[in-house]
Design an enzyme around this catalytic site. Structure first.
Site, short mmCIF file in Angstrom:
data_model
loop_
_atom_site.label_atom_id
_atom_site.label_comp_id
_atom_site.label_asym_id
_atom_site.label_seq_id
_atom_site.Cartn_x
_atom_site.Cartn_y
_atom_site.Cartn_z
N ASP A 262 0.86 -1.18 0.00
CA ASP A 262 0.00 0.00 0.00
C ASP A 262 0.91 1.24 0.00
O ASP A 262 2.12 1.15 0.13
CB ASP A 262 -0.96 -0.03 1.20
CG ASP A 262 -2.21 0.81 0.93
OD1 ASP A 262 -2.18 1.67 0.02
OD2 ASP A 262 -3.22 0.63 1.62
C1 NOJ Z 1 -4.18 3.76 0.19
C2 NOJ Z 1 -5.34 2.85 0.40
O1 NOJ Z 1 -5.19 2.19 1.64
C3 NOJ Z 1 -5.53 1.79 -0.67
O2 NOJ Z 1 -6.78 1.19 -0.48
C4 NOJ Z 1 -5.44 2.39 -2.04
O3 NOJ Z 1 -5.64 1.39 -3.01
C5 NOJ Z 1 -4.09 3.05 -2.19
N1 NOJ Z 1 -3.93 4.10 -1.20
C6 NOJ Z 1 -3.88 3.64 -3.57
O4 NOJ Z 1 -4.67 4.74 -3.75
#
Ligand code: NOJ
Length: 720
Positions: A262
């Site tokens: 993430d």
């Molecule tokens: C953070 C989030 O936790 C995740 O769900 C998301 O896909 C990513 N950012 C990318 O935007």
């Protein structure tokens, strides 16, 4: 098809590591002569742009093509980048938030919605979407609960798998399909105190029974990517957690897809305090099987060094890069680096009538009629209707993860109702009565006046869309501001008041529930919200949604979920309040306000004749459980027939109820159906104390109806 091994043999170590990097599209927009802005932030050089494996977030097909062209012009091997985005509940045409769509109990509908989103996103240049999100959650305080599919692991798994199938289709090369990334592995929905990014401490048995099955279902459906979660899980952040990443994902599940961290999750290993520096973060994540690093530079700055000093072999790097290149190949990017991105095609698809029709239907099927004393459906013969409340003409009804959806595209409540009743006088109270969250009651008088002048009132309440989603947790889940007071004043002025709720989580609506004659939950319904609401309120559509997550009576009951294990002093031993020492509260009932599975209809369904094909089940046999369901009303309607089980005696304490089957069926007026469910030994399995997934001989109770409120029950005997 690309010859990946040949390509790898030609690549330098730096070039290979480049395939494992992902940054925001804006690094490509950093065109100044000096390295500034995003490039500086991540420590990138010009050369890195030619080596970069993938990009996150960009505005359009044209922008994507420009970035791809720029990159390809710099990459000697001409390896296209992957373009990824959070396409969660629609790209531009928006369908209900996942927690809402889950209430449809309709994986086929979820699949159709994902196919639609894939069409729009694919034409816009998206090749990978960070969906489905199947974090198991029981805590409505957590803002990201809106992205989940609720509190039942089986239902969440079905909905997640349907999304994978909808996005990915049969062949990723097809332009209308994208690769799906299941997230956030694992247990993110179990964050302590419902606070985002907080720690998760859960027993292995609980993880395996409640939290892990939905991710596994998505993997079994073929999810091409997987994203570990931000949270620490039993002490170690997921991306560096050997139990999650190696023992379960690699060794037990043999996951062959691409693992992407993430956003800055490797950087956060330092903040968590499990890595001393960026180099150690790179080592921890890579050794646990994270292939792509999103928006931090631990791999870029340290993987080469880690190979040179022998911590990792180049073969290990090759293994990770191969997975990334294979995904590019599956998407056909080596032959067609744009994967059909076409701005004109995309614009023709955005908000087209077919897509609007689908998202309206999805909003209708996701809405849950929580309460109705007979006021709904309203008559189309009404001449004077008042619309009151902060959502009366609010366009912000898409929900938090609505990608490129725009508030100005949505159909408001007022627009939807005016369209359905063109002749009637539809009044929106001046100032709508009150705003969401201030204490100002100066609009109450106008609201009360409007209510008095109307034959019926539609009171549109809720929490704004920015109150849920990432980083938007609430400690108080009641209606914010003066909305409850407004409801009291309006209902007092006109008892023919139907409440429509907009929200991203189960709310504490106990106060409202005491006074409102009818409550319809729309969640965040998306683009066609107002039209769907009008159809539902006036009976052109018949509500059929069932809650996929329990509504508590008070935040103090949370976490509260239907499938909880029993206690030694269950609350029902104390219904007459004669037993003081029971598992209950002295200041609040133990049962929730509305349980999982609850949802009313304008039809009336009668259940009878629960039968089992045999009283004995064995490991080799399958019992058929049948029940007769009749639509005892003059209205066509749909019912979600739900089958639950309970294993009353086992070596570990089992849930008081567990959903093992559901069927959503349409009934004509007066129609009767015999609904049959198979029951097999596999459905009885659980994680015993020895860590085995097994079933045990004994009596099993089967129940038909709703959680906390079953209508019919039968016992069978399981003999091993
Ligand atoms: C953070 C989030 O936790 C995740 O769900 C998301 O896909 C990513 N950012 C990318 O935007």
């Amino acid at each position: 098809m690309a010859d990946i091994q040949k390509l790898l043999a030609q690549m330098t170590l730096e070039e290979k590591i480049g395939q494992l990097m992902q940054y925001n599209g804006n690094v490509f927009m950093d065109t100044s002569a000096e390295i500034t802005g995003p490039m500086q932030q991540f420590g990138l050089t010009e050369a890195d742009l030619g080596r970069m494996g993938s990009v996150l977030n960009f505005a359009s097909a044209d922008e994507m093509k420009a970035m791809q062209d720029l990159h390809l012009s710099k990459d000697p091997h001409k390896i296209p980048m992957l373009f990824m985005m959070d396409v969660i509940h629609g790209y531009r045409t928006i369908f209900p938030i996942p927690l809402g769509l889950g209430c449809s109990f309709d994986p086929a509908l979820a699949k159709e919605c994902s196919q639609m989103a894939a069409r729009e996103a694919g034409a816009s240049g998206v090749q990978v979407t960070f969906t489905p999100m199947v974090d198991y959650c029981r805590d409505p305080r957590w803002g990201r609960v809106m992205e989940t599919c609720g509190e039942d692991p089986m239902l969440a798994g079905h909905l997640g798998a349907a999304q994978v199938e909808g996005f990915q289709g049969e062949d990723l090369k097809e332009y209308d399909h994208l690769a799906a990334c299941v997230k956030h592995y694992a247990g993110y929905g179990g964050v302590e105190a419902g606070r985002d990014y907080n720690l998760v401490e859960r027993s292995e048995r609980e993880l395996r029974e409640y939290f892990l099955p939905a991710y596994k279902a998505c993997i079994d459906a073929g999810a091409a990517l997987l994203m570990p979660s931000f949270n620490s899980m039993n002490g170690i952040p997921s991306v560096a957690n050997p139990w999650l990443m190696k023992k379960i994902l690699k060794d037990e599940w043999n996951y062959q897809g691409v693992v992407i961290s993430d956003y800055n999750a490797l950087g956060e290993l330092l903040v968590h305090g499990v890595a001393e520096n960026e180099k150690q973060a790179a080592q921890l994540a890579f050794q646990n099987g994270c292939h792509i690093e999103m928006c931090s530079s631990a791999y870029l700055h340290h993987l080469k060094e880690l190979v040179e000093e022998g911590t990792f072999s180049e073969a290990q790097i090759d293994e990770a890069v191969t997975r990334v290149l294979e995904l590019k190949d599956r998407l056909g990017l080596f032959d067609d680096p744009y994967h059909g991105a076409d701005q004109q095609k995309a614009e023709a698809l955005f908000l087209c009538p077919e897509h609007r029709e689908l998202v309206r239907r999805a909003a209708e099927e996701s809405a849950v009629l929580l309460k109705n004393n007979g006021l709904l459906p309203l008559s189309e013969d009404l001449n004077r209707v008042a619309l009151i409340g902060p959502f009366a003409q609010e366009q912000g009804i898409n929900g938090f993860w609505s990608c490129c959806g725009r508030d100005e595209d949505t159909v408001t409540m007022a627009q939807g109702i005016r369209k359905l009743l063109p002749e009637a006088e539809i009044t929106v109270a001046r100032g709508c009565g009150c705003q969401w969250d201030d204490r100002d009651t100066s609009g109450f008088e106008a609201a009360v006046q409007a209510a008095k002048n109307a034959q019926a009132v539609i009171l549109c309440l809720g929490e704004p869309q920015t109150y849920s989603g990432e980083g938007n947790c609430r400690a108080d889940i009641r209606l914010p501001g003066m909305q409850l007071e407004l409801a009291k004043a309006v209902i007092d002025a006109n008892p023919n008041t139907a409440v429509v709720l907009f929200h991203g989580r189960p709310l504490d609506i106990s106060g409202l529930d005491e006074i409102a004659p009818a409550i319809l939950s729309l969640w965040f319904p998306g683009t066609e919200g107002g039209n769907a609401a009008a159809n539902l309120l006036f009976g052109r559509a018949n509500p059929c949604g069932k809650l996929d997550m329990t509504f508590p009576r008070s935040i103090g009951q949370c976490p509260i979920y239907y499938n909880h294990p029993n206690t030694g002093r269950p609350h029902w031993t104390n219904e007459a309040k004669q037993q003081h020492f029971a598992s209950d509260y002295i200041d609040c009932p133990t049962l929730p306000l509305y349980s999982f599975g609850h949802g009313l209809s304008y039809s009336h369904f009668v259940y009878s004749d629960l039968q089992v094909s045999s009283p004995v089940l064995t490991a080799e046999t399958c019992i058929q459980v049948s029940v007769t369901v009749k639509n005892d009303s003059p209205r066509p309607g749909k019912e979600v027939v739900q089958l639950y089980m309970r294993d009353p005696v086992a070596s570990v304490v089992r849930p008081v109820q567990q959903l093992i089957g559901y069927q959503k069926l349409a009934f004509a007026p007066g129609e009767e159906k015999h609904v049959t469910f198979p029951v097999t030994e596999e459905m009885l399995r659980f994680w015993n104390f020895e860590g085995q997934h097994t079933s045990e001989p004994g009596t099993i109770q089967l129940m038909v109806g709703y959680a906390d409120h079953f209508l019919l029950s039968q016992h069978i005997e399981y003999r091993a």
